[in-house]
Design a protein around this motif. Sequence first.
Motif, PDB file in Angstrom:
ATOM      1  N   ALA A 271     -66.733   1.048  51.904  1.00  0.00           N
ATOM      2  CA  ALA A 271     -65.275   1.043  51.807  1.00  0.00           C
ATOM      3  C   ALA A 271     -64.679  -0.118  52.580  1.00  0.00           C
ATOM      4  O   ALA A 271     -63.541  -0.532  52.308  1.00  0.00           O
ATOM      5  CB  ALA A 271     -64.707   2.355  52.325  1.00  0.00           C
ATOM      6  N   ARG A 272     -65.462  -0.664  53.526  1.00  0.00           N
ATOM      7  CA  ARG A 272     -65.031  -1.823  54.303  1.00  0.00           C
ATOM      8  C   ARG A 272     -65.705  -3.093  53.807  1.00  0.00           C
ATOM      9  O   ARG A 272     -65.745  -4.089  54.489  1.00  0.00           O
ATOM     10  CB  ARG A 272     -65.316  -1.574  55.784  1.00  0.00           C
ATOM     11  N   HIS A 273     -66.271  -3.015  52.594  1.00  0.00           N
ATOM     12  CA  HIS A 273     -66.778  -4.161  51.844  1.00  0.00           C
ATOM     13  C   HIS A 273     -68.080  -4.746  52.397  1.00  0.00           C
ATOM     14  O   HIS A 273     -68.400  -5.903  52.112  1.00  0.00           O
ATOM     15  CB  HIS A 273     -65.704  -5.250  51.735  1.00  0.00           C
ATOM     16  N   PHE A 274     -68.838  -3.958  53.156  1.00  0.00           N
ATOM     17  CA  PHE A 274     -70.186  -4.396  53.515  1.00  0.00           C
ATOM     18  C   PHE A 274     -71.100  -4.171  52.313  1.00  0.00           C
ATOM     19  O   PHE A 274     -71.041  -3.134  51.648  1.00  0.00           O
ATOM     20  CB  PHE A 274     -70.685  -3.639  54.739  1.00  0.00           C
ATOM     21  N   THR A 275     -71.945  -5.151  52.045  1.00  0.00           N
ATOM     22  CA  THR A 275     -72.693  -5.163  50.784  1.00  0.00           C
ATOM     23  C   THR A 275     -74.166  -4.784  50.925  1.00  0.00           C
ATOM     24  O   THR A 275     -74.850  -4.578  49.920  1.00  0.00           O
ATOM     25  CB  THR A 275     -72.610  -6.556  50.144  1.00  0.00           C
ATOM     26  N   ASP A 276     -74.665  -4.695  52.162  1.00  0.00           N
ATOM     27  CA  ASP A 276     -76.088  -4.415  52.380  1.00  0.00           C
ATOM     28  C   ASP A 276     -76.210  -3.262  53.373  1.00  0.00           C
ATOM     29  O   ASP A 276     -76.348  -3.473  54.577  1.00  0.00           O
ATOM     30  CB  ASP A 276     -76.795  -5.662  52.904  1.00  0.00           C
ATOM     31  N   VAL A 277     -76.119  -2.048  52.846  1.00  0.00           N
ATOM     32  CA  VAL A 277     -76.128  -0.851  53.693  1.00  0.00           C
ATOM     33  C   VAL A 277     -77.263   0.053  53.239  1.00  0.00           C
ATOM     34  O   VAL A 277     -77.383   0.362  52.052  1.00  0.00           O
ATOM     35  CB  VAL A 277     -74.783  -0.089  53.613  1.00  0.00           C
TER      36      VAL A 277
END
Length: 311
Positions: free
Chosen positions: A144-150
């Motif tokens: 939701a905070r636009h981190f792409t590698d979780v």
Amino acid sequence: MVPPDFHHRLDSRLLGPVGAARLWWSFPDDADARRDAARIPVTPEAPLPHPSSGMLGVTWLGHASALLWVDGVTVLVDPVLSPGIPGAAKRLTPPGRTVETLPPIDAVLISHDHYDHLDVRTFDALPRSTRILAGLNTAAFFRARHFTDVVELDWWSSVGLPGRSGEVRVEFVPARHWSRRTLTDTCRRLWGGWVVTAPDGRAVYHAGDTAYGPFLRRIAGRHRRIEIAALPVGAYAPRDLLREVHMDPAEAVRAAGVLGVRRVVPIHWGTFVLSGEPVLEPIEATRREWVRAGYDRDDLWELPIGGSRTL
């Protein structure tokens, strides 16, 4: 779809309104806390280790925030590098580094979602491509905070990172704690600690936030060469309220024995007022308990905030 709930993993009694009020009123006076905190050594922007083959180490950034160095891999654990957190006054001591002066990071590890371990303002300053490892049901928070590698992990699950000598394994391990950021998400995200293991089997353990419990023996049985452990020693008073979610110094020293670890970095103290004990009591009590247990004083790695030590 209803998100998973991890209440079944709890073996702790959570505070109700009366207990929370008692905890709040137990806090030391702010002036006393800040006077004591002025005696905590801080070395902001101190030189950092150079990632190298075979090297293990820890840099303490304040509270539970730390850099772990394992065979050329650098991971950042529970970064809280902003001036304060909700529910507590401004931090008593500055962080060991700013986000801008962090070294290149291979992954950020999150033990759980409490504000003193997962700080939105710190993450807002990180690149959105930063790799994040966290417990089950935490990915949506970061996406939701636009981190792409979780990557989400269950207890005893792991991922590999390329080290200098081979693959470094990062494993999520149990802790006796809980999770919540709002009134409606209690235990919706899984909590835990981290074991980072070099290709030769030596490891560094970061316990996150935890009470003492039998899971420590399971970690020790699975990881027989933990060389360094970052163990929480603060936020334990009043004891009848907090013994089921936080270790005290005596339990942290006992945990070191159970884990078979020789070197301990005391964390989770000296940064925020979260409980009733005086600010310096956790480290003073840890020193006493360490000596009482017969351990070598040099193996208690009492780092300044911002300080590092390596093998």
